[in-house]
Design a protein around this motif. Structure first.
Motif, PDB file in Angstrom:
ATOM      1  N   ILE A 114       0.696  -1.085  -0.069  1.00 42.31           N
ATOM      2  CA  ILE A 114       0.078   0.101  -0.068  1.00 42.31           C
ATOM      3  C   ILE A 114       0.844   1.278  -0.021  1.00 42.31           C
ATOM      4  CG2 ILE A 114      -1.713   1.268   1.290  1.00 42.31           C
ATOM      5  CD1 ILE A 114      -2.700  -1.333   2.489  1.00 42.31           C
ATOM      6  N   ASN A 115       0.541   2.301  -1.123  1.00 41.34           N
ATOM      7  CA  ASN A 115       1.481   3.408  -0.965  1.00 41.34           C
ATOM      8  C   ASN A 115       0.826   4.494  -0.528  1.00 41.34           C
ATOM      9  OD1 ASN A 115      -0.359   4.091  -3.022  1.00 41.34           O
ATOM     10  ND2 ASN A 115       0.909   3.737  -4.720  1.00 41.34           N
ATOM     11  N   ASN A 116       1.272   5.631  -0.434  1.00 41.91           N
ATOM     12  CA  ASN A 116       0.801   6.718   0.149  1.00 41.91           C
ATOM     13  C   ASN A 116      -0.544   7.200  -0.222  1.00 41.91           C
ATOM     14  OD1 ASN A 116       3.071   6.935   1.680  1.00 41.91           O
ATOM     15  ND2 ASN A 116       4.203   8.383   0.463  1.00 41.91           N
ATOM     16  N   ASP A 117      -0.793   7.040  -1.619  1.00 37.52           N
ATOM     17  CA  ASP A 117      -2.220   7.443  -2.125  1.00 37.52           C
ATOM     18  C   ASP A 117      -3.275   6.376  -1.572  1.00 37.52           C
ATOM     19  OD1 ASP A 117      -0.560   7.881  -5.044  1.00 37.52           O
ATOM     20  OD2 ASP A 117      -0.787   9.590  -3.420  1.00 37.52           O
ATOM     21  N   LYS A 118      -3.112   5.414  -0.817  1.00 33.71           N
ATOM     22  CA  LYS A 118      -3.914   4.520  -0.345  1.00 33.71           C
ATOM     23  C   LYS A 118      -4.435   3.493  -1.673  1.00 33.71           C
ATOM     24  CE  LYS A 118      -4.868   6.757   3.904  1.00 33.71           C
ATOM     25  NZ  LYS A 118      -5.883   6.793   5.087  1.00 33.71           N
ATOM     26  N   GLN A 119      -3.453   3.470  -2.362  1.00 32.36           N
ATOM     27  CA  GLN A 119      -4.025   2.276  -3.706  1.00 32.36           C
ATOM     28  C   GLN A 119      -3.034   1.042  -3.331  1.00 32.36           C
ATOM     29  OE1 GLN A 119      -2.817   4.768  -7.108  1.00 32.36           O
ATOM     30  NE2 GLN A 119      -4.538   5.801  -6.994  1.00 32.36           N
ATOM     31  N   THR A 120      -3.802   0.167  -3.912  1.00 33.95           N
ATOM     32  CA  THR A 120      -3.067  -1.038  -3.793  1.00 33.95           C
ATOM     33  C   THR A 120      -2.159  -1.435  -4.927  1.00 33.95           C
ATOM     34  OG1 THR A 120      -4.639  -1.845  -2.010  1.00 33.95           O
ATOM     35  CG2 THR A 120      -3.157  -3.628  -3.116  1.00 33.95           C
ATOM     36  N   VAL A 121      -1.096  -1.912  -4.959  1.00 32.05           N
ATOM     37  CA  VAL A 121      -0.237  -2.160  -6.106  1.00 32.05           C
ATOM     38  C   VAL A 121       0.244  -3.725  -5.959  1.00 32.05           C
ATOM     39  CG1 VAL A 121       1.596  -1.738  -7.421  1.00 32.05           C
ATOM     40  CG2 VAL A 121       0.114   0.192  -6.386  1.00 32.05           C
ATOM     41  N   ASN A 122       0.001  -4.597  -6.609  1.00 30.37           N
ATOM     42  CA  ASN A 122       0.472  -6.047  -6.716  1.00 30.37           C
ATOM     43  C   ASN A 122       1.938  -5.968  -7.123  1.00 30.37           C
ATOM     44  OD1 ASN A 122      -1.629  -7.095  -5.719  1.00 30.37           O
ATOM     45  ND2 ASN A 122      -2.817  -7.279  -7.726  1.00 30.37           N
ATOM     46  N   LYS A 123       2.892  -6.503  -6.274  1.00 34.82           N
ATOM     47  CA  LYS A 123       4.157  -6.716  -6.681  1.00 34.82           C
ATOM     48  C   LYS A 123       4.450  -8.345  -6.538  1.00 34.82           C
ATOM     49  CE  LYS A 123       6.177  -2.223  -6.177  1.00 34.82           C
ATOM     50  NZ  LYS A 123       7.162  -1.549  -5.602  1.00 34.82           N
ATOM     51  N   ILE A 124       4.559  -8.980  -7.662  1.00 35.00           N
ATOM     52  CA  ILE A 124       4.961 -10.435  -7.602  1.00 35.00           C
ATOM     53  C   ILE A 124       6.175 -10.766  -8.114  1.00 35.00           C
ATOM     54  CG2 ILE A 124       3.929 -12.716  -8.126  1.00 35.00           C
ATOM     55  CD1 ILE A 124       1.159 -11.270  -8.414  1.00 35.00           C
ATOM     56  N   SER A 125       6.924 -11.702  -7.401  1.00 41.18           N
ATOM     57  CA  SER A 125       8.316 -11.951  -7.870  1.00 41.18           C
ATOM     58  C   SER A 125       8.376 -12.871  -8.981  1.00 41.18           C
ATOM     59  CB  SER A 125       9.205 -12.539  -6.407  1.00 41.18           C
ATOM     60  OG  SER A 125       8.872 -13.972  -6.577  1.00 41.18           O
ATOM     61  N   VAL A 126       9.618 -12.506  -9.901  1.00 37.55           N
ATOM     62  CA  VAL A 126       9.667 -13.450 -11.015  1.00 37.55           C
ATOM     63  C   VAL A 126       9.644 -15.048 -10.509  1.00 37.55           C
ATOM     64  CG1 VAL A 126      11.267 -13.930 -12.772  1.00 37.55           C
ATOM     65  CG2 VAL A 126      10.745 -11.648 -12.049  1.00 37.55           C
ATOM     66  N   GLU A 127      10.122 -15.283  -9.591  1.00 34.41           N
ATOM     67  CA  GLU A 127      10.208 -16.710  -9.008  1.00 34.41           C
ATOM     68  C   GLU A 127       8.972 -17.182  -9.023  1.00 34.41           C
ATOM     69  OE1 GLU A 127      13.382 -17.299  -5.564  1.00 34.41           O
ATOM     70  OE2 GLU A 127      13.301 -15.038  -6.011  1.00 34.41           O
ATOM     71  N   ILE A 128       8.140 -16.530  -8.336  1.00 35.25           N
ATOM     72  CA  ILE A 128       7.110 -16.980  -7.934  1.00 35.25           C
ATOM     73  C   ILE A 128       5.883 -17.357  -9.311  1.00 35.25           C
ATOM     74  CG2 ILE A 128       4.571 -16.660  -6.816  1.00 35.25           C
ATOM     75  CD1 ILE A 128       6.783 -17.184  -4.943  1.00 35.25           C
ATOM     76  N   VAL A 129       5.939 -16.342 -10.020  1.00 30.93           N
ATOM     77  CA  VAL A 129       5.293 -16.462 -11.303  1.00 30.93           C
ATOM     78  C   VAL A 129       5.733 -17.733 -12.019  1.00 30.93           C
ATOM     79  CG1 VAL A 129       4.673 -15.626 -13.539  1.00 30.93           C
ATOM     80  CG2 VAL A 129       4.837 -14.140 -11.449  1.00 30.93           C
ATOM     81  N   SER A 130       7.364 -17.763 -12.216  1.00 28.48           N
ATOM     82  CA  SER A 130       7.723 -18.859 -12.891  1.00 28.48           C
ATOM     83  C   SER A 130       7.478 -20.212 -12.293  1.00 28.48           C
ATOM     84  CB  SER A 130       9.250 -18.836 -13.361  1.00 28.48           C
ATOM     85  OG  SER A 130      10.038 -18.837 -11.922  1.00 28.48           O
ATOM     86  N   GLU A 142      -4.143 -19.693 -17.462  1.00 32.46           N
ATOM     87  CA  GLU A 142      -5.246 -19.787 -16.516  1.00 32.46           C
ATOM     88  C   GLU A 142      -4.582 -19.885 -15.034  1.00 32.46           C
ATOM     89  OE1 GLU A 142      -7.702 -23.113 -17.182  1.00 32.46           O
ATOM     90  OE2 GLU A 142      -8.530 -22.373 -19.135  1.00 32.46           O
ATOM     91  N   ALA A 143      -3.616 -20.461 -14.737  1.00 33.81           N
ATOM     92  CA  ALA A 143      -2.848 -20.649 -13.488  1.00 33.81           C
ATOM     93  C   ALA A 143      -2.518 -19.199 -13.087  1.00 33.81           C
ATOM     94  CB  ALA A 143      -1.993 -21.762 -13.467  1.00 33.81           C
ATOM     95  N   VAL A 144      -1.524 -18.742 -13.932  1.00 40.60           N
ATOM     96  CA  VAL A 144      -0.921 -17.437 -13.731  1.00 40.60           C
ATOM     97  C   VAL A 144      -1.716 -16.456 -13.490  1.00 40.60           C
ATOM     98  CG1 VAL A 144       0.790 -15.851 -14.477  1.00 40.60           C
ATOM     99  CG2 VAL A 144       1.310 -18.118 -14.676  1.00 40.60           C
ATOM    100  N   GLU A 145      -2.765 -15.923 -14.222  1.00 36.67           N
ATOM    101  CA  GLU A 145      -3.803 -14.950 -14.077  1.00 36.67           C
ATOM    102  C   GLU A 145      -4.527 -15.209 -12.720  1.00 36.67           C
ATOM    103  OE1 GLU A 145      -4.472 -13.531 -18.816  1.00 36.67           O
ATOM    104  OE2 GLU A 145      -5.895 -14.885 -17.804  1.00 36.67           O
ATOM    105  N   ALA A 146      -5.146 -16.707 -12.618  1.00 35.25           N
ATOM    106  CA  ALA A 146      -5.772 -16.794 -11.225  1.00 35.25           C
ATOM    107  C   ALA A 146      -5.195 -16.373 -10.095  1.00 35.25           C
ATOM    108  CB  ALA A 146      -6.275 -18.197 -11.484  1.00 35.25           C
ATOM    109  N   VAL A 147      -3.684 -16.774 -10.063  1.00 34.80           N
ATOM    110  CA  VAL A 147      -3.065 -16.708  -8.641  1.00 34.80           C
ATOM    111  C   VAL A 147      -2.505 -15.496  -8.576  1.00 34.80           C
ATOM    112  CG1 VAL A 147      -1.218 -17.345  -7.373  1.00 34.80           C
ATOM    113  CG2 VAL A 147      -2.574 -19.018  -8.596  1.00 34.80           C
ATOM    114  N   THR A 148      -2.196 -14.776  -9.677  1.00 34.33           N
ATOM    115  CA  THR A 148      -1.329 -13.524  -9.600  1.00 34.33           C
ATOM    116  C   THR A 148      -2.168 -12.349  -9.866  1.00 34.33           C
ATOM    117  OG1 THR A 148      -0.563 -13.447 -11.800  1.00 34.33           O
ATOM    118  CG2 THR A 148       0.832 -14.374 -10.184  1.00 34.33           C
ATOM    119  N   GLY A 149      -3.249 -12.635 -10.869  1.00 30.95           N
ATOM    120  CA  GLY A 149      -3.994 -11.417 -11.404  1.00 30.95           C
ATOM    121  C   GLY A 149      -3.441 -10.677 -12.662  1.00 30.95           C
ATOM    122  N   LEU A 150      -2.171 -11.046 -12.939  1.00 32.92           N
ATOM    123  CA  LEU A 150      -1.495 -10.311 -13.870  1.00 32.92           C
ATOM    124  C   LEU A 150      -2.187 -10.790 -15.308  1.00 32.92           C
ATOM    125  CD1 LEU A 150       2.278 -10.989 -12.815  1.00 32.92           C
ATOM    126  CD2 LEU A 150       0.924  -8.754 -12.791  1.00 32.92           C
TER     127      LEU A 150
END
Length: 123
Positions: A4-20, A93-101
């Motif tokens: 959560i940044n200062n603007d109170k917006q949620t930003v998803n940060k997912i590591s390359v390791e997790i996605v791979s 399907e798996a990557v989009e479902a789990v990460t939202g990317l």
């Protein structure tokens, strides 16, 4: 992990390791996929950074989302066009479902065909 940044917006940060790893697990779950193949890039990444990502998976980012390259060995007798389609669908399907990317491309690279041991002994 969500940050959560200062603007109170949620930003998803997912590591390359997790996605791979998600992509690798999805690809290996498809019947007919024998194993994922290590690429030259995998070897270089391990030597340079000391980090080991899921072998056989390469990620790249473009304006619309991410592109995933999957390097596989398949079982002898598998119908490669059907198998490639199943791998693409499963990984996307798996990557989009789990990460939202957003996954824009899933490229399948058939590196070889594996003959089962009991089949090679028949001939």
């Amino acid at each position: 992990m969500a940050v959560i940044n200062n603007d109170k917006q949620t930003v998803n940060k997912i590591s390359v390791e997790i996605v791979s790893k998600i992509a690798a697990k999805a690809a290996l779950s498809v019947p007919g996929v024998n194993r994922l193949n290590e690429t030259i890039a995998d070897n270089l990444t391990k030597k340079i950074s000391g980090k080991e990502y899921a072998k056989g998976i390469k990620l790249s980012k473009n304006e619309e989302g991410i592109c995933i390259d999957v390097y596989v060995n398949v079982d002898y007798g598998a119908k490669i066009p059907d198998l490639a389609w199943d791998i693409q669908s499963s990984v996307k399907e798996a990557v989009e479902a789990v990460t939202g990317l957003s996954v824009t491309h899933v490229n399948i690279h058939i590196q070889g065909v594996t003959i089962p041991k009991n089949r090679s002994q028949e001939g």
